[in-house]
Design a protein around this motif. Structure first.
Motif, PDB file in Angstrom:
ATOM      1  N   HIS A  36      43.989  66.977  25.972  1.00 10.69           N
ATOM      2  CA  HIS A  36      44.188  65.823  25.102  1.00 10.69           C
ATOM      3  C   HIS A  36      44.990  66.275  23.898  1.00 10.69           C
ATOM      4  O   HIS A  36      44.926  67.456  23.491  1.00 10.69           O
ATOM      5  CB  HIS A  36      42.843  65.247  24.669  1.00 10.69           C
ATOM      6  CG  HIS A  36      41.828  65.233  25.771  1.00 10.69           C
ATOM      7  ND1 HIS A  36      41.887  64.343  26.819  1.00 10.69           N
ATOM      8  CD2 HIS A  36      40.763  66.039  26.008  1.00 10.69           C
ATOM      9  CE1 HIS A  36      40.882  64.593  27.658  1.00 10.69           C
ATOM     10  NE2 HIS A  36      40.187  65.618  27.189  1.00 10.69           N
ATOM     11  N   GLN A  91      43.739  69.940  23.012  1.00 11.79           N
ATOM     12  CA  GLN A  91      42.280  70.162  23.092  1.00 11.79           C
ATOM     13  C   GLN A  91      41.835  70.059  24.540  1.00 11.79           C
ATOM     14  O   GLN A  91      42.355  69.239  25.308  1.00 11.79           O
ATOM     15  CB  GLN A  91      41.554  69.144  22.225  1.00 11.79           C
ATOM     16  CG  GLN A  91      40.035  69.214  22.285  1.00 11.79           C
ATOM     17  CD  GLN A  91      39.426  68.091  23.095  1.00 11.79           C
ATOM     18  OE1 GLN A  91      39.820  66.941  22.997  1.00 11.79           O
ATOM     19  NE2 GLN A  91      38.443  68.426  23.927  1.00 11.79           N
ATOM     20  N   PHE A 102      40.406  74.103  21.048  1.00  7.87           N
ATOM     21  CA  PHE A 102      41.588  73.496  20.474  1.00  7.87           C
ATOM     22  C   PHE A 102      42.756  74.463  20.522  1.00  7.87           C
ATOM     23  O   PHE A 102      42.573  75.683  20.613  1.00  7.87           O
ATOM     24  CB  PHE A 102      41.340  73.124  19.006  1.00  7.87           C
ATOM     25  CG  PHE A 102      40.403  71.981  18.807  1.00  7.87           C
ATOM     26  CD1 PHE A 102      39.042  72.196  18.644  1.00  7.87           C
ATOM     27  CD2 PHE A 102      40.870  70.675  18.779  1.00  7.87           C
ATOM     28  CE1 PHE A 102      38.170  71.146  18.452  1.00  7.87           C
ATOM     29  CE2 PHE A 102      40.014  69.611  18.585  1.00  7.87           C
ATOM     30  CZ  PHE A 102      38.661  69.840  18.425  1.00  7.87           C
ATOM     31  N   GLY A 103      43.946  73.896  20.413  1.00 13.23           N
ATOM     32  CA  GLY A 103      45.138  74.709  20.287  1.00 13.23           C
ATOM     33  C   GLY A 103      45.312  75.210  18.870  1.00 13.23           C
ATOM     34  O   GLY A 103      44.624  74.769  17.948  1.00 13.23           O
TER      35      GLY A 103
END
Lengths: 111, 120
Positions: A36, A91, A102-103
């Motif tokens: 996402h 994410q 998360f990135g």
């Protein structure tokens, strides 16, 4: 330390296309968990841009698109606009960590 | 429509306990599938999920912080409370609450976030 890796920054002129990569591993993206994407703009609530790898929630402009392959995913912004200057984060979920990941985040600059 | 708002102290002393409240509207945490999560972003660091509470009062914590966190809900007030014990300057950051998409792994609505500074 983030589990998903993104380039620190990307830039483009108005109207151009930019892409942001999100690289994970076999315990998250590669384990078939969805990716996402979120947009963070100062002073505003973070906004979900892409859901389930490729889906745009209602109200998100169609210049935003997502894709996923193997252990990586990408966010593309076509027809870049000044208002797209923001931080973007991917994410997913990680089965080894039993939690959300998360990135590292990517700053998009419109030249 | 769905909205969330975080509230809490802007400044906390090291070793103290931080208490943050998420007040939401547009959904009920007593509805099957509904969950609220806390996420933070420390300066120069990535986003990090902290804790999640579900409609059935199930709770989940980031394993790296589990011993210091507690999450609870007050369904009648539409609030979720996060407490973090023994805070440290490394806990400085912006704390967000968000709704987890029902039966999903993503966060469909977020609050504006609240900045917490841990300093003596």
């Amino acid at each position: 330390q983030s589990v998903l890796t993104q380039p620190p920054s990307v830039s483009g002129a108005p109207g151009q296309r930019v892409t942001i990569s999100c690289t994970g591993s076999s315990s998250n993206i590669g384990a078939d968990y969805d990716v996402h994407w979120y947009q963070f703009l100062p002073g505003t609530a973070p906004k979900r841009l892409i859901s389930g790898n490729i889906n745009r929630p209602s109200g998100v402009p169609d210049r935003f698109s997502g894709s996923k392959s193997g252990t990586s995913a990408s966010l593309a912004i076509t027809g870049l606009q000044a208002e797209d200057e923001a931080e973007y984060y991917c994410q997913s979920y990680d089965i080894s960590l039993s939690g959300y990941v998360f990135g590292t985040g990517t700053k998009v600059t419109v030249l | 429509q769905v909205a969330l708002r975080e509230s809490g102290p802007a400044l906390v002393r090291p070793t103290e306990t931080l208490t943050l409240t998420c007040t939401f509207s547009g959904f009920s945490l007593s509805t099957s599938g509904m969950c609220v999560i806390w996420i933070r972003q420390s300066p120069g660091k990535a986003l990090e999920w902290l804790a999640r509470i579900d409609w059935d009062d199930d709770k989940d914590y980031n394993t790296s912080l589990k011993t210091r966190l507690s999450i609870s809900k007050d369904t009648s007030k539409n609030q979720v409370v996060l407490t973090m014990t023994n805070v440290d300057p490394a806990d400085t950051g912006t704390y967000y609450c968000a709704r987890v998409r029902p039966f999903g792994y993503e966060f469909d609505f977020w609050g504006l976030g609240t900045l917490v500074t841990v300093s003596s």
